[in-house]
Design a protein around this motif. Structure first.
Motif, short mmCIF file in Angstrom:
data_model
loop_
_atom_site.label_atom_id
_atom_site.label_comp_id
_atom_site.label_asym_id
_atom_site.label_seq_id
_atom_site.Cartn_x
_atom_site.Cartn_y
_atom_site.Cartn_z
N PRO A 175 3.33 2.62 -12.56
CA PRO A 175 2.31 2.59 -11.51
C PRO A 175 2.79 2.26 -10.09
CG PRO A 175 2.19 0.59 -12.79
CD PRO A 175 3.24 1.45 -13.44
N CYS A 176 3.49 3.20 -9.47
CA CYS A 176 3.94 3.02 -8.09
C CYS A 176 2.76 3.00 -7.11
CB CYS A 176 4.95 4.09 -7.72
SG CYS A 176 4.43 5.78 -8.07
N HIS A 177 1.62 3.52 -7.52
CA HIS A 177 0.44 3.51 -6.65
C HIS A 177 -0.10 2.09 -6.44
CE1 HIS A 177 -1.12 3.89 -10.78
NE2 HIS A 177 -2.19 3.24 -10.34
N ARG A 178 0.36 1.14 -7.22
CA ARG A 178 -0.10 -0.25 -7.10
C ARG A 178 0.71 -1.06 -6.10
NH1 ARG A 178 -0.57 -1.01 -13.61
NH2 ARG A 178 -2.29 0.47 -13.91
N VAL A 179 1.58 -0.40 -5.34
CA VAL A 179 2.40 -1.10 -4.36
C VAL A 179 1.89 -0.77 -2.96
CG1 VAL A 179 4.75 -1.50 -3.50
CG2 VAL A 179 4.38 -0.91 -5.91
N VAL A 180 1.68 -1.80 -2.16
CA VAL A 180 1.15 -1.64 -0.79
C VAL A 180 2.04 -2.41 0.19
CG1 VAL A 180 -1.23 -1.35 -1.63
CG2 VAL A 180 -0.42 -3.63 -0.96
N GLY A 181 1.85 -2.12 1.46
CA GLY A 181 2.57 -2.85 2.50
C GLY A 181 2.09 -4.29 2.58
N ALA A 182 2.89 -5.14 3.20
CA ALA A 182 2.56 -6.57 3.33
C ALA A 182 1.23 -6.80 4.03
CB ALA A 182 3.67 -7.31 4.06
N ASN A 183 0.85 -5.89 4.93
CA ASN A 183 -0.41 -6.01 5.67
C ASN A 183 -1.57 -5.30 4.98
OD1 ASN A 183 0.26 -3.36 6.06
ND2 ASN A 183 0.07 -3.40 8.30
N GLY A 184 -1.35 -4.85 3.74
CA GLY A 184 -2.40 -4.14 3.00
C GLY A 184 -2.42 -2.65 3.25
N SER A 185 -1.41 -2.15 3.92
CA SER A 185 -1.33 -0.73 4.23
C SER A 185 -1.07 0.10 2.97
CB SER A 185 -0.20 -0.49 5.25
OG SER A 185 -0.05 0.89 5.48
N LEU A 186 -1.83 1.16 2.80
CA LEU A 186 -1.69 2.04 1.64
C LEU A 186 -0.61 3.10 1.88
CD1 LEU A 186 -5.48 2.56 0.86
CD2 LEU A 186 -3.83 1.25 -0.49
N THR A 187 0.49 2.67 2.36
CA THR A 187 1.58 3.58 2.70
C THR A 187 2.47 3.84 1.50
OG1 THR A 187 3.34 3.95 4.29
CG2 THR A 187 3.12 1.72 3.47
N GLY A 188 3.22 4.91 1.57
CA GLY A 188 4.34 5.10 0.67
C GLY A 188 4.09 5.67 -0.70
N PHE A 189 3.04 6.40 -0.96
CA PHE A 189 2.84 7.03 -2.26
C PHE A 189 3.21 8.50 -2.14
CE2 PHE A 189 -0.06 8.84 -5.60
CZ PHE A 189 0.63 8.32 -6.69
N ALA A 190 4.23 8.92 -2.89
CA ALA A 190 4.73 10.29 -2.79
C ALA A 190 3.68 11.33 -3.15
CB ALA A 190 5.98 10.46 -3.66
N GLY A 191 2.65 10.92 -3.88
CA GLY A 191 1.58 11.84 -4.25
C GLY A 191 0.49 11.96 -3.20
N GLY A 192 0.61 11.20 -2.12
CA GLY A 192 -0.36 11.26 -1.03
C GLY A 192 -1.32 10.09 -1.03
N ILE A 193 -1.75 9.72 0.17
CA ILE A 193 -2.65 8.57 0.34
C ILE A 193 -3.98 8.79 -0.38
CG2 ILE A 193 -3.91 7.17 2.04
CD1 ILE A 193 -0.92 6.66 2.09
N GLY A 194 -4.51 10.02 -0.31
CA GLY A 194 -5.78 10.30 -0.97
C GLY A 194 -5.73 10.04 -2.47
N ALA A 195 -4.66 10.48 -3.12
CA ALA A 195 -4.50 10.25 -4.55
C ALA A 195 -4.33 8.75 -4.84
CB ALA A 195 -3.31 11.04 -5.09
N THR B 183 3.24 -6.08 -3.25
CA THR B 183 3.87 -5.54 -2.05
C THR B 183 5.33 -5.19 -2.30
OG1 THR B 183 4.62 -7.68 -1.22
CG2 THR B 183 2.37 -6.98 -0.59
N TYR B 184 5.86 -4.35 -1.42
CA TYR B 184 7.28 -4.01 -1.48
C TYR B 184 8.12 -5.27 -1.35
CZ TYR B 184 5.57 0.74 -0.81
OH TYR B 184 4.90 1.93 -0.96
N GLY B 185 7.69 -6.18 -0.48
CA GLY B 185 8.41 -7.42 -0.27
C GLY B 185 8.46 -8.30 -1.52
N GLU B 186 7.34 -8.36 -2.24
CA GLU B 186 7.31 -9.14 -3.48
C GLU B 186 8.25 -8.55 -4.52
OE1 GLU B 186 5.95 -12.12 -4.23
OE2 GLU B 186 5.47 -12.17 -2.10
N ILE B 187 8.29 -7.23 -4.61
CA ILE B 187 9.22 -6.59 -5.54
C ILE B 187 10.65 -6.88 -5.11
CG2 ILE B 187 10.06 -4.38 -6.44
CD1 ILE B 187 7.13 -3.38 -6.23
N ALA B 188 10.92 -6.82 -3.81
CA ALA B 188 12.27 -7.11 -3.30
C ALA B 188 12.69 -8.52 -3.69
CB ALA B 188 12.31 -6.91 -1.79
#
Length: 179
Positions: A135-155, A99-104
């Protein structure tokens, strides 16, 4: 001087960039912040050795192998803070998410700080200039949200599925600015 080439992938056409020796960029077609770290123009040049090595790495990755980012000469361009975040990204194991929080928390500990903004980390993750390999695609929100990938959620979903990530606890956000 920067050079570019393209690579057709299961998640769309990828553009790779190098400085002649090191990979400095890898973006999905239409990706947010496409080429933003490149100062000046890129000249298309397919025969540069680092591109051959990177394409072979991508062939292996998309075939389901687990090549390491350390196999490639990478030189992402960004601030010291972004470099720290991208270094943490390189350490996220294949087939897992964090998660972003774990990286923080990790960045805060590295810098002897009590805390670090998850939003600041999200900005650095989103501006990663070498997608997939870092691998920025391996980072998710604390609630498991697949948010925040500049290449798009589908990718992002395709990449995580390719790696065998358990998608049952992850979700696509219904609204938000990072879709």
């Amino acid at each position: 001087m920067y050079y570019s080439t393209v690579y057709p992938s299961p998640v769309g056409m990828l553009t790779l960039a190098c400085d002649g020796e090191n990979l400095v960029g890898l973006w999905l077609e239409g990706q947010k912040y496409f080429g933003s770290t490149i100062r000046g123009e890129m000249t298309e040049r397919n025969e540069i050795p680092v591109f051959a090595v990177a394409k072979e790495w991508l062939d292996r990755y998309f075939a389901g192998e687990k090549p390491a980012a350390s196999e490639l000469p990478l030189r992402p361009m960004g601030s010291a803070f972004r470099q720290d975040v991208w270094q943490v990204l390189r350490g996220i194991p294949y087939g897992t998410v964090t998660t972003y929080g774990e990286i923080a928390k990790r960045i805060a500990a590295k810098n002897n700080r009590e805390s670090m903004s998850g939003q600041a980390v999200g900005g650095a993750v989103g501006h990663n200039p070498i997608s997939i390999i870092i691998p920025c695609h391996r980072v998710v929100g604390a609630n498991g949200s697949l948010t925040g990938f500049a290449g798009g959620i589908g990718a992002k979903i395709k990449l995580l599925a390719l790696e065998g990530v358990d998608m049952s606890r992850l979700c696509v956000p219904k609204k938000g600015t990072a879709l």
